[in-house]
Design an enzyme around this catalytic site. Structure first.
Site, PDB file in Angstrom:
ATOM      1  N   GLY A 186     -10.332 -37.102  19.890  1.00 48.11           N
ATOM      2  CA  GLY A 186     -11.718 -36.634  19.779  1.00 48.11           C
ATOM      3  C   GLY A 186     -11.782 -35.231  19.209  1.00 48.11           C
ATOM      4  N   LEU A 314       2.583 -41.828  22.201  1.00 46.24           N
ATOM      5  CA  LEU A 314       2.766 -40.910  21.075  1.00 46.24           C
ATOM      6  C   LEU A 314       3.841 -41.498  20.168  1.00 46.24           C
ATOM      7  CD1 LEU A 314       2.757 -37.537  23.005  1.00 46.24           C
ATOM      8  CD2 LEU A 314       1.089 -38.211  21.274  1.00 46.24           C
ATOM      9  N   HIS A 440      13.164 -13.602  11.623  1.00 46.69           N
ATOM     10  CA  HIS A 440      12.141 -12.555  11.693  1.00 46.69           C
ATOM     11  C   HIS A 440      11.562 -12.296  10.306  1.00 46.69           C
ATOM     12  CE1 HIS A 440      10.016  -8.972  12.954  1.00 46.69           C
ATOM     13  NE2 HIS A 440      10.477  -8.382  11.842  1.00 46.69           N
TER      14      HIS A 440
HETATM   15  C1  LIG Z   1      -6.452 -41.098  15.467  1.00 45.57           C
HETATM   16  C2  LIG Z   1      -5.078 -41.068  16.053  1.00 45.57           C
HETATM   17  C3  LIG Z   1      -4.267 -39.981  15.828  1.00 45.57           C
HETATM   18  C4  LIG Z   1      -2.975 -39.953  16.349  1.00 45.57           C
HETATM   19  N1  LIG Z   1      -2.208 -38.855  16.115  1.00 45.57           N
HETATM   20  C5  LIG Z   1      -0.970 -38.801  16.621  1.00 45.57           C
HETATM   21  C6  LIG Z   1      -0.140 -37.681  16.364  1.00 45.57           C
HETATM   22  O1  LIG Z   1      -0.546 -36.743  15.680  1.00 45.57           O
HETATM   23  N2  LIG Z   1       1.109 -37.692  16.870  1.00 45.57           N
HETATM   24  C7  LIG Z   1       1.583 -38.728  17.631  1.00 45.57           C
HETATM   25  O2  LIG Z   1       2.732 -38.678  18.067  1.00 45.57           O
HETATM   26  N3  LIG Z   1       0.814 -39.805  17.894  1.00 45.57           N
HETATM   27  C8  LIG Z   1      -0.440 -39.866  17.406  1.00 45.57           C
HETATM   28  N4  LIG Z   1      -1.203 -40.972  17.638  1.00 45.57           N
HETATM   29  C9  LIG Z   1      -0.629 -42.074  18.450  1.00 45.57           C
HETATM   30  C10 LIG Z   1       0.290 -42.957  17.594  1.00 45.57           C
HETATM   31  O3  LIG Z   1      -0.456 -43.481  16.515  1.00 45.57           O
HETATM   32  C11 LIG Z   1       0.870 -44.069  18.435  1.00 45.57           C
HETATM   33  O4  LIG Z   1       1.532 -43.515  19.541  1.00 45.57           O
HETATM   34  C12 LIG Z   1       1.873 -44.907  17.634  1.00 45.57           C
HETATM   35  O5  LIG Z   1       1.240 -45.516  16.538  1.00 45.57           O
HETATM   36  C13 LIG Z   1       2.498 -45.971  18.522  1.00 45.57           C
HETATM   37  O6  LIG Z   1       3.372 -46.748  17.764  1.00 45.57           O
HETATM   38  P1  LIG Z   1       3.651 -48.268  18.161  1.00 45.57           P
HETATM   39  O7  LIG Z   1       4.631 -48.772  17.164  1.00 45.57           O
HETATM   40  O8  LIG Z   1       3.948 -48.375  19.581  1.00 45.57           O
HETATM   41  O9  LIG Z   1       2.255 -49.016  17.975  1.00 45.57           O
HETATM   42  P2  LIG Z   1       1.261 -49.177  16.755  1.00 45.57           P
HETATM   43  O10 LIG Z   1       1.370 -48.075  15.784  1.00 45.57           O
HETATM   44  O11 LIG Z   1      -0.060 -49.450  17.396  1.00 45.57           O
HETATM   45  O12 LIG Z   1       1.773 -50.490  16.019  1.00 45.57           O
HETATM   46  C14 LIG Z   1       1.684 -51.749  16.621  1.00 45.57           C
HETATM   47  C15 LIG Z   1       1.660 -52.791  15.525  1.00 45.57           C
HETATM   48  O13 LIG Z   1       1.789 -54.081  16.107  1.00 45.57           O
HETATM   49  C16 LIG Z   1       0.993 -54.987  15.385  1.00 45.57           C
HETATM   50  N5  LIG Z   1       0.731 -56.159  16.240  1.00 45.57           N
HETATM   51  C17 LIG Z   1       0.054 -56.193  17.414  1.00 45.57           C
HETATM   52  N6  LIG Z   1       0.078 -57.428  17.927  1.00 45.57           N
HETATM   53  C18 LIG Z   1       0.787 -58.194  17.062  1.00 45.57           C
HETATM   54  C19 LIG Z   1       1.174 -59.571  17.044  1.00 45.57           C
HETATM   55  N7  LIG Z   1       0.837 -60.410  18.027  1.00 45.57           N
HETATM   56  N8  LIG Z   1       1.877 -60.007  15.973  1.00 45.57           N
HETATM   57  C20 LIG Z   1       2.245 -59.183  14.969  1.00 45.57           C
HETATM   58  N9  LIG Z   1       1.913 -57.885  14.949  1.00 45.57           N
HETATM   59  C21 LIG Z   1       1.206 -57.396  15.986  1.00 45.57           C
HETATM   60  C22 LIG Z   1      -0.244 -54.167  15.048  1.00 45.57           C
HETATM   61  O14 LIG Z   1      -0.956 -54.720  13.949  1.00 45.57           O
HETATM   62  C23 LIG Z   1       0.362 -52.798  14.741  1.00 45.57           C
HETATM   63  O15 LIG Z   1       0.627 -52.640  13.369  1.00 45.57           O
HETATM   64  C24 LIG Z   1      -2.491 -41.042  17.120  1.00 45.57           C
HETATM   65  C25 LIG Z   1      -3.302 -42.152  17.344  1.00 45.57           C
HETATM   66  C26 LIG Z   1      -4.578 -42.181  16.815  1.00 45.57           C
HETATM   67  C27 LIG Z   1      -5.426 -43.391  17.068  1.00 45.57           C
END
Ligand SMILES: Cc1cc2nc3c(=O)[nH]c(=O)nc-3n(C[C@H](O)[C@H](O)[C@H](O)COP(=O)(O)OP(=O)(O)OC[C@H]3O[C@@H](n4cnc5c(N)ncnc54)[C@H](O)[C@@H]3O)c2cc1C
Length: 455
Positions: A186, A314, A440
Site C-alpha cells: 500500500g 517475500l 568512505h
Molecule cells: C505489489 C507487490 C510488490 C512486492 N514487492 C516485493 C519486494 O519488493 N520484495 C520482495 O521480496 N517481495 C515482494 N513482493 C512479494 C513477492 O512478490 C512474493 O513473495 C513472491 O512472488 C513469492 O514467490 P512464489 O514463487 O512463492 O509465488 P508467486 O510469485 O506468487 O508465484 C506462484 C506461481 O504459481 C502459479 N500457480 C499457482 N497455482 C498454480 C497451478 N495450480 N498450476 C500451475 N501454476 C500455478 C502462479 O500463476 C504463479 O505464477 C511483492 C508482492 C507484491 C504483490
C-alpha cells in the site's frame, strides 16, 4: 516417463527450484498456469520498483533546487512509465526463460492439479496430460486477501477497486486514490501515485503504518509522506465501498473518502485452491501448506516453498527456502533460518530492517541495548540528503555482545541491510565488527558509527 522432480508454479520459488535441480542433473518438469516469473516479476517486486524509480527521479528533479539544479516543466509521463515497466518485466522474464531452456527444464504452461500417487510417483495432471514425478515441489504462491466488506466484490468487478495486479497497469493517474491498508505494498503504491499527481488517502486499521516495522521509523516515514501530501487515517476500519467512496469507522463515527480508484492492499494469503492437495494428504493450516525447516511437507518427497507456506511472503525468503529444499532433495544438509530476513519498503526515503525490533526483543524477554543515531553521522548521507531526517537503530544482545537487529530509514538502506544480515547470521560480536573497514564516504558507515557507541 518419470520426472525426478515436478515443480508447480513458476514464480521465484518455482523457477529457482527448476533451475537449481536441473543444474544439479535432475530431470525437471515445471508447470506454470499464467506467466513465468510469478507475482514477483510480473505484478509485484519488479514492476513496482520500476514505477518507484521514475517517481524518485521526478522527486529529485522537483526538489533539485536544494542542490543547485533547476529544471522547468518537469513532467511524469505515466503512460511512458508503465510502458518502461513492461519492458523491464519482459527483459527479466526472458532472462528466466532462457535460463530454464539452457538448463533443459521442461516447461508446461497449464494449470496443474495433483491427482494422486502410484508406485511410480506423484501424479500431476495439466492440460489433460498426466505427468509423474518422484518428488514434488509446490510453489503456487499467494493471492491478495479480499475481505467480505460490503461493496468490495462489486468494486473489484467494476474496476473501481483494484489489487496490486491492476494498479500497476492503470492507464491514467487517478485524481483521488484511496489505499486500504498501510502495509508495504500500500505504501509503495501510495508513494508512486502521490508523486504521479494523485491525491492519496491511506486508511489503516492499526495505530501505525508499515506493519511490523519499528514504530519510530514508521512514524518518520509517515511524517515524510504527510509532508508530501498523503493523508493517513489510522485506527480506521473500512466498513464499505460504494461507487466514488470508501466508508470507514473512526471513534464510532462513519466517514467517507471520496475517490476515483481504490487500492485494496490488506495482505496476501497462500494459494492452494484446486491444487488437489487432498489427493495425496498434504497438510494445510488456514490455507498455507505446513512445512518443516527443510521445506518438507508431512508427505515424504513433497516440498512447499515460497509464499504458499506462509512464513514470510517475500521473494528473497522464497529463494532461500527453495535452495534449502533442493539441497535436501539432493541429499545435502541444509536448513532454513528466519532470524535474519531483510524487509524493505522502497519508498523515498527507503526503509529497511532485519532481525529483532525493540518491540519483538522485549516480547521475547531478551536482554538488549539499543543505539540510535541520526543518518547525519554519514558524510555521504549529509552530502546527498538536504534536510534528511533518517535514523538507524542497532540492537545488541547485552550478554553476548552480538547484533540482533538493525533498522533504518534513509536512502540506500535497501542496499546496506544485507551487511547487517551477515552480522546477525554469523553472530558477529561488536569487537569483530569494529575491525571491519567500511567504504568512505558511504551511508553504510552509520552502522560502523553505531557499533562504536557500544562498549
Ligand atoms: C505489489 C507487490 C510488490 C512486492 N514487492 C516485493 C519486494 O519488493 N520484495 C520482495 O521480496 N517481495 C515482494 N513482493 C512479494 C513477492 O512478490 C512474493 O513473495 C513472491 O512472488 C513469492 O514467490 P512464489 O514463487 O512463492 O509465488 P508467486 O510469485 O506468487 O508465484 C506462484 C506461481 O504459481 C502459479 N500457480 C499457482 N497455482 C498454480 C497451478 N495450480 N498450476 C500451475 N501454476 C500455478 C502462479 O500463476 C504463479 O505464477 C511483492 C508482492 C507484491 C504483490
Amino acid at each position: 516417463m518419470v520426472y525426478d522432480l515436478i515443480v508447480i508454479g513458476g514464480g521465484p520459488a518455482g523457477y529457482l527450484a527448476a533451475e537449481r535441480a536441473s543444474g544439479a542433473g535432475l530431470n525437471v518438469l515445471l508447470i506454470e498456469k499464467k506467466f513465468i516469473g510469478g507475482v514477483c516479476l510480473n505484478e509485484g517486486c519488479i514492476p513496482s520498483k520500476a514505477l518507484l524509480y521514475s517517481a524518485k527521479l521526478y522527486d529529485g528533479a522537483s526538489h533539485g533546487a536544494k542542490y543547485g539544479i533547476t529544471v522547468d516543466n518537469i513532467k511524469l509521463d505515466h503512460k511512458f512509465v508503465v510502458a518502461r515497466k513492461n519492458k523491464v518485466v519482459n527483459t527479466l522474464v526472458s532472462g528466466i526463460k532462457m535460463k530454464l531452456k539452457k538448463n533443459k527444464v521442461t516447461v508446461v504452461m497449464e494449470t496443474a492439479t495433483i491427482t494422486g500417487k502410484t508406485a511410480e510417483g506423484f501424479n500431476v495432471t495439466a492440460g489433460g496430460t498426466v505427468y509423474i514425478g518422484s518428488k514434488l515441489l509446490i510453489a503456487t504462491g499467494s493471492v491478495p486477501v479480499t475481505p467480505p466488506i460490503p461493496g468490495v466484490k462489486e468494486g473489484l468487478a467494476s474496476g473501481f477497486v483494484l489489487t496490486n495486479r491492476e494498479i500497476l497497469d492503470l492507464a491514467e493517474v487517478p485524481q483521488n486514490l484511496c489505499v486500504i491498508g498501510g502495509g508495504v505494498i500500500g505504501l509503495e503504491m501510495a508513494s508512486y501515485f502521490n508523486t504521479a499527481g494523485s491525491k492519496v488517502t491511506v486508511v489503516e486499521m492499526m495505530d501505525k503504518i508499515a506493519g511490523p516495522t519499528d514504530r519510530e521509523i514508521s512514524e518518520i516515514l509517515m511524517k515524510n509522506y504527510e509532508k508530501k501530501g498523503i493523508t493517513f487515517n489510522l485506527q480506521c476500519k473500512v466498513t464499505g465501498v460504494e461507487a466514488g467512496n470508501v466508508m470507514y469507522e473512526f471513534e464510532g463515527k462513519i466517514n467517507k473518502v471520496p475517490c476515483d480508484k481504490v487500492l485494496l492492499s490488506i495482505g496476501r494469503r497462500a494459494f492452494t485452491e484446486g491444487l488437489g492437495l487432498e489427493s495425496i494428504g498434504v497438510e494445510t493450516e488456514r490455507g498455507r501448506i505446513k512445512t518443516d525447516d527443510k521445506g518438507c511437507t508431512n508427505i515424504s518427497g513433497v516440498y512447499a516453498t515460497g509464499d504458499v507456506n506462509g512464513y514470510s511472503m517475500l521473494a528473497h525468503t522464497a529463494y532461500r527456502e527453495t535452495e534449502v529444499a533442493i539441497n535436501n532433495i539432493l541429499g545435502k544438509k541444509d536448513i532454513m533460518r528466519y532470524n535474519a530476513i531483510p524487509s524493505v519498503i522502497y519508498t523515498n526515503p527507503e526503509v529497511a530492517g532485519i532481525g529483532e525490533t525493540e518491540e519483538t526483543a522485549k516480547k521475547k524477554g531478551m536482554d538488549f541495548e539499543v543505539v540510535k543515531l541520526s543518518m547525519m553521522f554519514s558524510g555521504r548521507y549529509v552530502a546527498e540528503n538536504e534536510g534528511g531526517d533518517g535514523i538507524i537503530k542497532i540492537l545488541i544482545n547485552k550478554k553476548y555482545k552480538n547484533v540482533i537487529g538493525v533498522h533504518m530509514i534513509g536512502n540506500y538502506s535497501s542496499e546496506i541491510i544485507y551487511g547487517a544480515g551477515m552480522m546477525i547470521e554469523t553472530e558477529m560480536r561488536i569487537d569483530d565488527i569494529k575491525q571491519l573497514v567500511f567504504p568512505h564516504p558511504s551511508v553504510c558507515e552509520v552502522i560502523r558509527e553505531g557499533i562504536f557507541e557500544f562498549d
